[in-house]
Write an enzyme that holds these catalytic residues in place. Structure first.
Site, mmCIF file in Angstrom:
data_model
loop_
_atom_site.group_PDB
_atom_site.id
_atom_site.type_symbol
_atom_site.label_atom_id
_atom_site.label_comp_id
_atom_site.label_asym_id
_atom_site.label_seq_id
_atom_site.Cartn_x
_atom_site.Cartn_y
_atom_site.Cartn_z
ATOM 1 N N GLU A 345 0.989 -1.334 0.125
ATOM 2 C CA GLU A 345 0.252 0.288 0.330
ATOM 3 C C GLU A 345 0.782 1.837 -0.154
ATOM 4 O OE1 GLU A 345 -2.574 -0.455 3.017
ATOM 5 O OE2 GLU A 345 -3.727 -2.134 2.267
ATOM 6 N N GLU A 465 -5.722 -10.183 -1.798
ATOM 7 C CA GLU A 465 -6.741 -10.495 0.351
ATOM 8 C C GLU A 465 -8.481 -10.488 -0.590
ATOM 9 O OE1 GLU A 465 -5.586 -7.146 2.201
ATOM 10 O OE2 GLU A 465 -3.388 -7.514 2.017
#
Ligand code: XIL
Length: 549
Positions: A345, A465
């Site tokens: 991220e 995910e």
């Protein structure tokens, strides 16, 4: 008829034989329906060390020149004669054992046959047809080696001089002259291998057409079996796990796990140098005993970080902290971990859906080390892996909202291209795919397009995910089913898509239920594949797509 070979006899000196032979084949590979096919690998069956790849125009050149040295001939205490295609032996030895083999001019073994206890007067050995032109006959008899060039030109087999030994040249001939029976093999992931018989080693402008591999429907009953056995490439099927969720419902369906929280910085180095691994160990030990691969998650991330790192200052200081953390975790788990999310991220936009003002996230790593912290993190991880017996370790970048067509996905593309062009040792991109509030809702088309982009840079792509959140009614139940199916299918059809990880087993355990911005407010996100241990319709959608349905 034009001679179909190009062979130069260099030297025959009683004791040894050396020849140079040339293969020169050019052509173009296209796909059925038209269009050049890039990156097709072409080989010639049975010829080792020879291969070519097509360029963007689909063209290839297979050229090969080599000099072959055959074993030294021993003095001929044995005589060999040809009778038809029968090779007969005459010798004072009572019985003869050994091997007869024939090599083509380019060193391809055409024939090999062991024989034992042959009586010199018996019928001998029947030789096969050889390639036209120059071949080499090698006979190992009672531990002595005899070699002899053979020219195959015409129709019937005959010896040039009756009764000559194989140290003298003799001829074999048949009417099949010019029929080089060899095969060009064209291979490309996602396409059916194409075998093209050829009758010459000097061919130009051969046209080869390849069919894209049709998904064959399978009937596997678990996700891991369907992922690994159906389709044209293996897809690891993953689950996010915690030590409390290590059970057979996971191991029955999945062959890949990601620790949901246990390897994050705050849980592994909460205080400087105070490494704690027991939670991660529990997962790794269980995974190993169940033959399940582990993705380490994650080495460098601004969230779930430790306070002491967030407040550190200075490039050298934070770089040192980052290096020590990466090396400690990689060193602790070694090859028990199959891959690592090295950086997580690192891109920010004005919104979680990925719109507006895409830029590098201003984390402590960015602010203190500088924009090169990501290339440095990958280099540190790669160098550590390579120098500690982890050469196969895969290193990934992982992020959310990068699967749609938005500012963030576009920005990441340019950044990753720069990394790849400048040699950053990265192996793949994880698309988190937390679909729905607060993240984006991609189309299967946009996922396909983003995956194809990274695949074209030579990178693996993973769905890392996955969940599809129904909270806030941004995604309907019908849309959820469609997305689970169609995005799985995109992965099945993308050879570089190597894994799909679902972020939680049962709906009730989804992190979305309690994550404020997910709009669930404590309600059930209904985002996963199981509910109370029961397979949901979403499960069937994923299984069907893996099974090519
Ligand atoms: C989540 C976990 O699922 C939660 O249990 C935890 O409270 C917060 O983090 N992106 C990531 C994951 O890379 O590590 C996050 O996991 C979800 C978003």
């Amino acid at each position: 008829m034009k001679k179909a070979y190009n062979i130069v006899l260099l030297l025959i000196l009683g004791a040894w034989v050396a020849m140079a032979a040339t293969v020169n084949i050019t052509g173009t590979v296209t796909k059925t329906g038209g269009g050049a096919l890039k990156d097709v690998t072409l080989t010639l069956s049975g010829v080792s060390g020879l291969s070519a790849k097509t360029g963007a125009d689909g063209k290839f050149v297979l050229t090969f020149t080599r000099v072959i040295h055959m074993d030294a001939s021993k003095s001929a205490s044995m005589k060999f004669t040809l009778n038809g295609r029968n090779l007969n032996f005459s010798s004072s030895a009572g019985k003869i054992s050994g091997n007869v083999s024939v090599f083509s001019g380019i060193g391809r073994q055409l024939f090999s046959m062991d024989f034992a206890d042959l009586k010199p007067s018996s019928k001998g050995i029947t030789l096969p047809l050889f390639t036209p032109g120059l071949n080499i006959l090698r006979i190992v008899a009672n531990n002595s080696t005899y070699t002899c060039p053979i020219i195959q030109e015409g129709c019937n087999l005959y010896l040039k001089e009756s009764g000559s030994t194989v140290n003298n040249s003799f001829r074999i001939a048949n009417s099949m002259a010019d029929a080089v029976s060899d095969t060009i093999i064209a291979k490309k992931a996602g396409y059916t291998d194409k075998k093209t018989p050829i009758n010459s080693y000097t061919l130009s402008d051969i046209a080869i057409t390849m069919d894209s591999a049709q998904a064959v429907a399978c009937n596997y009953t678990t996700l891991k079996e369907a992922g690994s056995k159906c389709g044209t490439h293996e897809i690891l099927m993953g689950m996010a796990v915690s030590p409390s969720g290590l059970n057979t419902s996971v191991s029955n369906e999945f062959n890949y796990v990601t620790p949901e929280n246990e390897m994050k910085w705050q849980n592994t180095e909460g205080s400087e140098g105070g490494f704690t691994y027991s939670q991660g160990d529990a997962i790794v030990t269980w995974a190993q005993s169940n033959n399940i691969k582990v993705k380490g998650h994650c080495l460098v991330w601004h969230s779930q970080l430790a306070g002491w790192v967030s407040s550190a200052t200075g490039r050298e200081r934070v770089l040192g902290i980052m290096k020590k953390h990466i090396e400690a975790l990689m060193g602790h788990w070694g090859n028990k971990v199959y891959a690592w999310d090295v950086v997580n991220e690192a891109i920010a936009t004005d919104s979680d859906v990925g719109t507006g003002n895409a830029q590098m996230r201003k984390t402590v790593f960015y602010n203190q080390i500088g924009p090169d912290y990501i290339p440095l993190a990958f280099k540190i991880a790669r160098e550590y892996a390579d120098s500690h017996n982890m050469k196969d370790m895969k290193l990934y970048y992982n992020d959310y909202s990068i699967d749609a067509d938005n500012d963030k996905s576009k920005y990441l593309r340019t950044v990753v291209k720069q990394w790849v062009d400048s040699g950053v040792p990265i192996d793949g991109i994880g698309f988190q795919m937390h679909i729905g509030p607060p993240n984006n809702i991609p189309t299967a088309e946009s996922v396909k397009d983003n995956m194809a982009y990274y695949a074209s840079l030579g990178l693996e792509v993973l769905i890392s995910e996955w969940d599809i959140n129904l909270c806030g009614s941004k995604v309907t139940a019908a849309q959820q089913l469609q997305l689970y199916h169609d995005i799985t299918k995109v992965c099945v059809e993308q050879p570089m898509c190597t894994a799909i990880t679902i972020w939680g087993m049962n709906d009730s355990q989804s992190w979305l239920n309690s994550w404020s911005t997910a709009l669930c407010n404590g309600a059930n996100s209904q985002s996963l594949l199981f509910n109370n241990g029961q397979k949901k319709a979403t499960y069937t959608q994923v299984l069907n797509a893996l099974n090519g349905k």
